[in-house]
Scaffold this motif. Structure first.
Motif, PDB file in Angstrom:
ATOM      1  N   VAL A  78       0.840  -1.204   0.000  1.00 55.86           N
ATOM      2  CA  VAL A  78       0.000   0.000   0.000  1.00 55.86           C
ATOM      3  C   VAL A  78       0.877   1.257   0.000  1.00 55.86           C
ATOM      4  O   VAL A  78       0.629   2.201  -0.762  1.00 55.86           O
ATOM      5  CB  VAL A  78      -0.983   0.001   1.189  1.00 55.86           C
ATOM      6  N   ALA A  79       1.921   1.275   0.826  1.00 57.05           N
ATOM      7  CA  ALA A  79       2.808   2.443   0.890  1.00 57.05           C
ATOM      8  C   ALA A  79       3.541   2.645  -0.427  1.00 57.05           C
ATOM      9  O   ALA A  79       3.638   3.778  -0.927  1.00 57.05           O
ATOM     10  CB  ALA A  79       3.812   2.277   2.035  1.00 57.05           C
ATOM     11  N   ARG A  80       4.056   1.569  -1.000  1.00 56.72           N
ATOM     12  CA  ARG A  80       4.795   1.692  -2.269  1.00 56.72           C
ATOM     13  C   ARG A  80       3.901   2.209  -3.381  1.00 56.72           C
ATOM     14  O   ARG A  80       4.293   3.069  -4.155  1.00 56.72           O
ATOM     15  CB  ARG A  80       5.400   0.349  -2.664  1.00 56.72           C
ATOM     16  N   GLU A  81       2.685   1.702  -3.452  1.00 60.40           N
ATOM     17  CA  GLU A  81       1.739   2.142  -4.476  1.00 60.40           C
ATOM     18  C   GLU A  81       1.450   3.645  -4.368  1.00 60.40           C
ATOM     19  O   GLU A  81       1.252   4.319  -5.369  1.00 60.40           O
ATOM     20  CB  GLU A  81       0.436   1.349  -4.331  1.00 60.40           C
ATOM     21  N   ALA A  82       1.460   4.153  -3.141  1.00 55.14           N
ATOM     22  CA  ALA A  82       1.171   5.569  -2.908  1.00 55.14           C
ATOM     23  C   ALA A  82       2.424   6.443  -2.912  1.00 55.14           C
ATOM     24  O   ALA A  82       2.339   7.646  -2.690  1.00 55.14           O
ATOM     25  CB  ALA A  82       0.428   5.732  -1.587  1.00 55.14           C
ATOM     26  N   GLY A  83       3.593   5.836  -3.119  1.00 53.90           N
ATOM     27  CA  GLY A  83       4.834   6.601  -3.103  1.00 53.90           C
ATOM     28  C   GLY A  83       5.241   7.039  -1.710  1.00 53.90           C
ATOM     29  O   GLY A  83       5.942   8.034  -1.545  1.00 53.90           O
ATOM     30  N   GLU A  84       4.828   6.293  -0.719  1.00 50.84           N
ATOM     31  CA  GLU A  84       5.130   6.612   0.677  1.00 50.84           C
ATOM     32  C   GLU A  84       6.266   5.722   1.187  1.00 50.84           C
ATOM     33  O   GLU A  84       6.702   4.800   0.503  1.00 50.84           O
ATOM     34  CB  GLU A  84       3.880   6.404   1.540  1.00 50.84           C
ATOM     35  N   CYS A  85       6.712   5.970   2.394  1.00 48.24           N
ATOM     36  CA  CYS A  85       7.809   5.222   3.013  1.00 48.24           C
ATOM     37  C   CYS A  85       7.393   3.767   3.267  1.00 48.24           C
ATOM     38  O   CYS A  85       6.474   3.507   4.050  1.00 48.24           O
ATOM     39  CB  CYS A  85       8.212   5.899   4.322  1.00 48.24           C
ATOM     40  N   VAL A  86       8.093   2.822   2.624  1.00 48.90           N
ATOM     41  CA  VAL A  86       7.718   1.420   2.765  1.00 48.90           C
ATOM     42  C   VAL A  86       8.088   0.859   4.141  1.00 48.90           C
ATOM     43  O   VAL A  86       7.423  -0.060   4.630  1.00 48.90           O
ATOM     44  CB  VAL A  86       8.315   0.546   1.641  1.00 48.90           C
ATOM     45  N   VAL A  87       9.119   1.402   4.771  1.00 47.61           N
ATOM     46  CA  VAL A  87       9.479   0.941   6.115  1.00 47.61           C
ATOM     47  C   VAL A  87       8.359   1.295   7.092  1.00 47.61           C
ATOM     48  O   VAL A  87       7.932   0.460   7.903  1.00 47.61           O
ATOM     49  CB  VAL A  87      10.834   1.519   6.571  1.00 47.61           C
ATOM     50  N   LEU A  88       7.864   2.512   7.007  1.00 46.40           N
ATOM     51  CA  LEU A  88       6.740   2.910   7.848  1.00 46.40           C
ATOM     52  C   LEU A  88       5.518   2.055   7.522  1.00 46.40           C
ATOM     53  O   LEU A  88       4.799   1.605   8.432  1.00 46.40           O
ATOM     54  CB  LEU A  88       6.411   4.396   7.656  1.00 46.40           C
ATOM     55  N   GLY A  89       5.289   1.790   6.249  1.00 43.77           N
ATOM     56  CA  GLY A  89       4.176   0.933   5.847  1.00 43.77           C
ATOM     57  C   GLY A  89       4.279  -0.451   6.455  1.00 43.77           C
ATOM     58  O   GLY A  89       3.301  -1.004   6.945  1.00 43.77           O
ATOM     59  N   ALA A  90       5.492  -1.018   6.452  1.00 47.47           N
ATOM     60  CA  ALA A  90       5.708  -2.351   7.020  1.00 47.47           C
ATOM     61  C   ALA A  90       5.443  -2.359   8.522  1.00 47.47           C
ATOM     62  O   ALA A  90       4.772  -3.268   9.041  1.00 47.47           O
ATOM     63  CB  ALA A  90       7.125  -2.824   6.732  1.00 47.47           C
ATOM     64  N   VAL A  91       5.954  -1.362   9.219  1.00 48.00           N
ATOM     65  CA  VAL A  91       5.776  -1.294  10.674  1.00 48.00           C
ATOM     66  C   VAL A  91       4.296  -1.113  11.026  1.00 48.00           C
ATOM     67  O   VAL A  91       3.765  -1.814  11.894  1.00 48.00           O
ATOM     68  CB  VAL A  91       6.639  -0.165  11.280  1.00 48.00           C
ATOM     69  N   LEU A  92       3.639  -0.191  10.346  1.00 47.35           N
ATOM     70  CA  LEU A  92       2.213   0.032  10.616  1.00 47.35           C
ATOM     71  C   LEU A  92       1.382  -1.192  10.252  1.00 47.35           C
ATOM     72  O   LEU A  92       0.454  -1.560  10.984  1.00 47.35           O
ATOM     73  CB  LEU A  92       1.712   1.257   9.855  1.00 47.35           C
TER      74      LEU A  92
END
Length: 134
Positions: A78-92
């Motif tokens: 989801v984070a990668r698709e939105a161009g957001e931080c993938v590390v934060l996406g993984a943790v959340l």
């Protein structure tokens, strides 16, 4: 992370806590491709198997760890698709999946209906949320 991305990430990671394959299946269903059929089959199989008394508790270490890993994967996608931080996406994603696993387990355990009926209610909620946010 913007609000829409965060909402989608949290929703799909939460359904992963209730049904481990639901978040990935929802993402695959929305996008199509080669992963769609096997992920939808895995999600449907999990929903069926969940009603069996021989299935262990989702809060046991191994199933919980699997849900955390899958939740992290959902968060990354989801984070990668939105161009957001993938590390934060993984943790959340991992954190949300673990918390949702415990909440779903306790709610279902305390429902004043047979476990299978509670599982069907849980399935309906998972499908509704997953289809809304995929």
């Amino acid at each position: 992370m913007n609000r829409a991305t965060l909402t989608k990430l949290l929703a799909l990671s939460a359904v992963t806590g209730a049904r481990s394959m639901a978040g990935l299946a929802a993402l695959a269903s929305a996008r199509g491709g080669a992963t769609k059929p096997p992920l939808l089959l895995a999600a449907a199989t999990e929903m069926f198997a969940d009603k069996s008394p021989s299935i262990g508790n989702r809060v046991d270490p191994l199933p919980l760890g699997g849900r955390a890993l899958i939740g992290a994967g959902v968060g990354v996608l989801v984070a990668r698709e939105a161009g957001e931080c993938v590390v934060l996406g993984a943790v959340l994603g991992a954190t949300t999946a673990v918390v949702a696993t415990h909440i779903a387990y306790e709610v279902r355990r305390r429902l004043p209906v047979p476990s299978a009926a509670g599982g069907l209610l849980e399935d309906a909620l998972v499908v509704a949320v997953a289809s809304r946010y995929a």
